[in-house]
Every structure is written in structure tokens, then in C-alpha cells.
Write a protein that holds these residues in place. Sequence first.
Motif, PDB file in Angstrom:
ATOM      1  N   SER A  31      -7.842   6.595  -5.653  1.00 18.63           N
ATOM      2  CA  SER A  31      -8.540   5.424  -5.216  1.00 18.63           C
ATOM      3  C   SER A  31      -9.862   5.089  -5.867  1.00 18.63           C
ATOM      4  CB  SER A  31      -8.779   5.536  -3.721  1.00 18.63           C
ATOM      5  OG  SER A  31      -7.568   5.543  -3.038  1.00 18.63           O
ATOM      6  N   LYS A  32     -10.656   5.996  -6.258  1.00 15.65           N
ATOM      7  CA  LYS A  32     -12.053   5.630  -6.483  1.00 15.65           C
ATOM      8  C   LYS A  32     -12.253   4.842  -7.772  1.00 15.65           C
ATOM      9  CE  LYS A  32     -14.064   9.287  -3.674  1.00 15.65           C
ATOM     10  NZ  LYS A  32     -15.008  10.403  -3.603  1.00 15.65           N
ATOM     11  N   THR A  33     -13.075   3.796  -7.651  1.00 17.43           N
ATOM     12  CA  THR A  33     -13.469   3.050  -8.837  1.00 17.43           C
ATOM     13  C   THR A  33     -14.657   3.746  -9.477  1.00 17.43           C
ATOM     14  OG1 THR A  33     -14.970   1.667  -7.572  1.00 17.43           O
ATOM     15  CG2 THR A  33     -12.714   0.894  -7.798  1.00 17.43           C
ATOM     16  N   ILE A  46     -18.658  -4.363  -3.504  1.00 17.15           N
ATOM     17  CA  ILE A  46     -18.237  -3.479  -2.417  1.00 17.15           C
ATOM     18  C   ILE A  46     -18.249  -4.263  -1.107  1.00 17.15           C
ATOM     19  CG2 ILE A  46     -18.626  -1.299  -1.245  1.00 17.15           C
ATOM     20  CD1 ILE A  46     -18.016  -1.039  -4.236  1.00 17.15           C
ATOM     21  N   ILE A  47     -17.100  -4.306  -0.449  1.00 17.04           N
ATOM     22  CA  ILE A  47     -16.980  -5.054   0.805  1.00 17.04           C
ATOM     23  C   ILE A  47     -16.180  -4.252   1.818  1.00 17.04           C
ATOM     24  CG2 ILE A  47     -17.160  -7.358  -0.242  1.00 17.04           C
ATOM     25  CD1 ILE A  47     -14.116  -7.466  -0.170  1.00 17.04           C
ATOM     26  N   GLU A  48     -16.209  -4.724   3.046  1.00 19.05           N
ATOM     27  CA  GLU A  48     -15.429  -4.083   4.101  1.00 19.05           C
ATOM     28  C   GLU A  48     -13.951  -4.455   3.970  1.00 19.05           C
ATOM     29  OE1 GLU A  48     -15.394  -5.281   8.540  1.00 19.05           O
ATOM     30  OE2 GLU A  48     -16.813  -3.613   8.430  1.00 19.05           O
ATOM     31  N   ALA A 237     -14.097  -3.346  -4.458  1.00 23.37           N
ATOM     32  CA  ALA A 237     -13.669  -2.080  -3.879  1.00 23.37           C
ATOM     33  C   ALA A 237     -14.056  -2.104  -2.408  1.00 23.37           C
ATOM     34  CB  ALA A 237     -14.328  -0.905  -4.606  1.00 23.37           C
ATOM     35  N   PHE A 238     -13.374  -1.293  -1.619  1.00 19.62           N
ATOM     36  CA  PHE A 238     -13.590  -1.287  -0.182  1.00 19.62           C
ATOM     37  C   PHE A 238     -14.488  -0.115   0.192  1.00 19.62           C
ATOM     38  CE2 PHE A 238      -9.464  -3.310  -0.966  1.00 19.62           C
ATOM     39  CZ  PHE A 238      -9.799  -4.581  -0.537  1.00 19.62           C
ATOM     40  N   GLY A 255     -13.419   2.585  -2.575  1.00 20.11           N
ATOM     41  CA  GLY A 255     -12.127   2.842  -3.163  1.00 20.11           C
ATOM     42  C   GLY A 255     -11.274   1.610  -3.400  1.00 20.11           C
ATOM     43  N   VAL A 256     -10.257   1.791  -4.239  1.00 17.43           N
ATOM     44  CA  VAL A 256      -9.251   0.771  -4.523  1.00 17.43           C
ATOM     45  C   VAL A 256      -7.891   1.410  -4.262  1.00 17.43           C
ATOM     46  CG1 VAL A 256      -8.283  -0.793  -6.248  1.00 17.43           C
ATOM     47  CG2 VAL A 256     -10.723  -0.239  -6.293  1.00 17.43           C
ATOM     48  N   PRO A 257      -7.193   1.020  -3.201  1.00 15.48           N
ATOM     49  CA  PRO A 257      -5.913   1.664  -2.894  1.00 15.48           C
ATOM     50  C   PRO A 257      -4.855   1.394  -3.948  1.00 15.48           C
ATOM     51  CG  PRO A 257      -6.259  -0.247  -1.486  1.00 15.48           C
ATOM     52  CD  PRO A 257      -7.544  -0.021  -2.221  1.00 15.48           C
ATOM     53  N   SER A 258      -4.032   2.404  -4.194  1.00 13.47           N
ATOM     54  CA  SER A 258      -2.948   2.259  -5.154  1.00 13.47           C
ATOM     55  C   SER A 258      -1.734   1.631  -4.473  1.00 13.47           C
ATOM     56  CB  SER A 258      -2.561   3.626  -5.710  1.00 13.47           C
ATOM     57  OG  SER A 258      -1.680   4.275  -4.811  1.00 13.47           O
ATOM     58  N   ASN A 259      -0.678   1.447  -5.242  1.00 13.92           N
ATOM     59  CA  ASN A 259       0.529   0.826  -4.718  1.00 13.92           C
ATOM     60  C   ASN A 259       1.373   1.771  -3.877  1.00 13.92           C
ATOM     61  OD1 ASN A 259       1.128   2.258  -7.192  1.00 13.92           O
ATOM     62  ND2 ASN A 259       3.160   1.342  -7.122  1.00 13.92           N
ATOM     63  N   LYS A 260       0.964   3.017  -3.736  1.00  6.56           N
ATOM     64  CA  LYS A 260       1.703   3.949  -2.885  1.00  6.56           C
ATOM     65  C   LYS A 260       0.840   4.546  -1.778  1.00  6.56           C
ATOM     66  CE  LYS A 260       5.537   5.635  -5.658  1.00  6.56           C
ATOM     67  NZ  LYS A 260       6.194   6.891  -6.174  1.00  6.56           N
TER      68      LYS A 260
END
Length: 266
Positions: A31-33, A46-48, A237-238, A255-260
Motif C-alpha cells: 500500500s504505501k506511497t 492525503i485525505i480521509e 493517498a488515504f 496508503g494506496v490500496p491494491s487491487n487485491k
Amino acid sequence: MNIQKHLAAGLVLIIFVIILLSDSADNVLHSKTGSDEVKGFNDPVIIEFPLRGEWLAPTTPAKKIPSHGTDQLGERYAFDFLQVDWERNGKPFYRTSLPEYLLFGVPLNKCYCWGQKVYAPCDGKIIKAEDGYKERSRVHLASDLFVALKNANAFNSEKDDIRSVAGNYVIMKCSDHVYAAFAHLQKGSVTVSAGQAVKRGEVLGKVGHSGNSTAPHLHFQLMDSSNLLSAKGIPCAFEQYESFQDGAWKTVYNGVPSNKDRIRYN
């Protein structure tokens, strides 16, 4: 303006349905950018996280950029979020069986995330709030594919209603030159209006199946303008969510969630 690439990208959820989240799909995770794992992210906003509960992002810039296969309509770093049954084979987004979905379609109220609330990810001001666009009453592979193909081949941005693509949608200003878009909302669910000031965590509407949608989901993106036809995407990113890893929930920051990734935020 030629946006056929964008409209064809609407087929991504059709493909997602067909492969039913095959575990053989590439996993570009985690996840992490700010690292080399998610390329193309430079100084993300960066946002909620704009939803509550457990979610999956079948379309995400963590997998590829542009995430939807195009830079048009501000979609370079866009996400699609939907809910699935993680315990069933194929992780379906509906409560019925696969044969029923393929043959007869699934009523919207039998799709997990249809009607889930969408929240403002920051303080801001509503620029546009479009509601009243119809939703198809059932999610069906054939009819949804027909709509996606029709839009891809016939949509004219100069003449046609943008809601045939975006469905019911909200655009809010987060700060100077940063705007958030929330698309495919449930008809009649938008709770805000243009010019209204909103606070972080305020409900904007509900997840729906309007416009160029192949399953009830939230399409979310940041962009540099409130004009969908000319906006450029902005990476985001969240600030915090949880990811289910190795049998336990672990907190992810910025973080940026992946497709899984199985993620949740409450």
C-alpha cells in the motif's frame, strides 16, 4: 472531444466479474506511497477514506497508471471501490448465485455495497451535485455490457449528458486546485447541493449503479478542476485504513490500496 478510451475503460468491472477476482491475477500490491512500489505518485494529496466498512478496489492506481486506461476526464489516478463476499468462491459482489447473475441479473438491493453511504474526505465546498439520473434496476452482464459498448461508441461530450457516463455525481472543492469527484451514485441519494460548505465525514450520497457502471460501486478521484471534460487527475493517498494481512488487520498510513487488498475503515 474523444473520450472513447475512457468509456471503454468502463468495461474493467465487466472483466472483473468475468474473471471473478481470479487469484492468478497479478498482485502489484502493497500500500504505501512514497516508495518505488507505487510508481507515478509524486507528493500525493492525503485525505480521509470516503467510505466505511470493508472494501475492495478492483481498479486502482496501485496496479497501473492511468488506472482506468486513460488520462481523460481527470481519471489518471481514479479508484473504483465495491464490496464483495470474501468467503465465497470468486468473491462475488452479489448475494445470489453466479448462474442467477449471468442468466437473470441481480436486483440492486442484493448487491453488497448498493446504498452504502459516501462521506466527504475533507472539509470543502460542493461545486456540482447532480442527481435524478436513472439506475438500471438489475445488474446484468449482458445489459451492462451493452450500455458500456454503446457509450464507448456513441457518446458525444458536446451533445450528450455527462451523467450517461458519470451517473449521479458530486464534485467538491477540497482546496485550491484540488477537487474530488464521486460518481455512479444512487438515484435520489445526493444530500448536498452546489455552493454548500461541507465538513469532513459529512454524508454526500450513497453508492449506486448509475451511468457507465457494470456493478454498484463508487468511482472516486482527485483532479485539478471541477470540469470533468478538461480536468487532470491528481494522485492521492488515504491517511489511514486497515488492511487484512496474514490473518490480522493491520493499520496502513498514507496508503494506496491494491487491487487485491481487503481494506476497511470505520
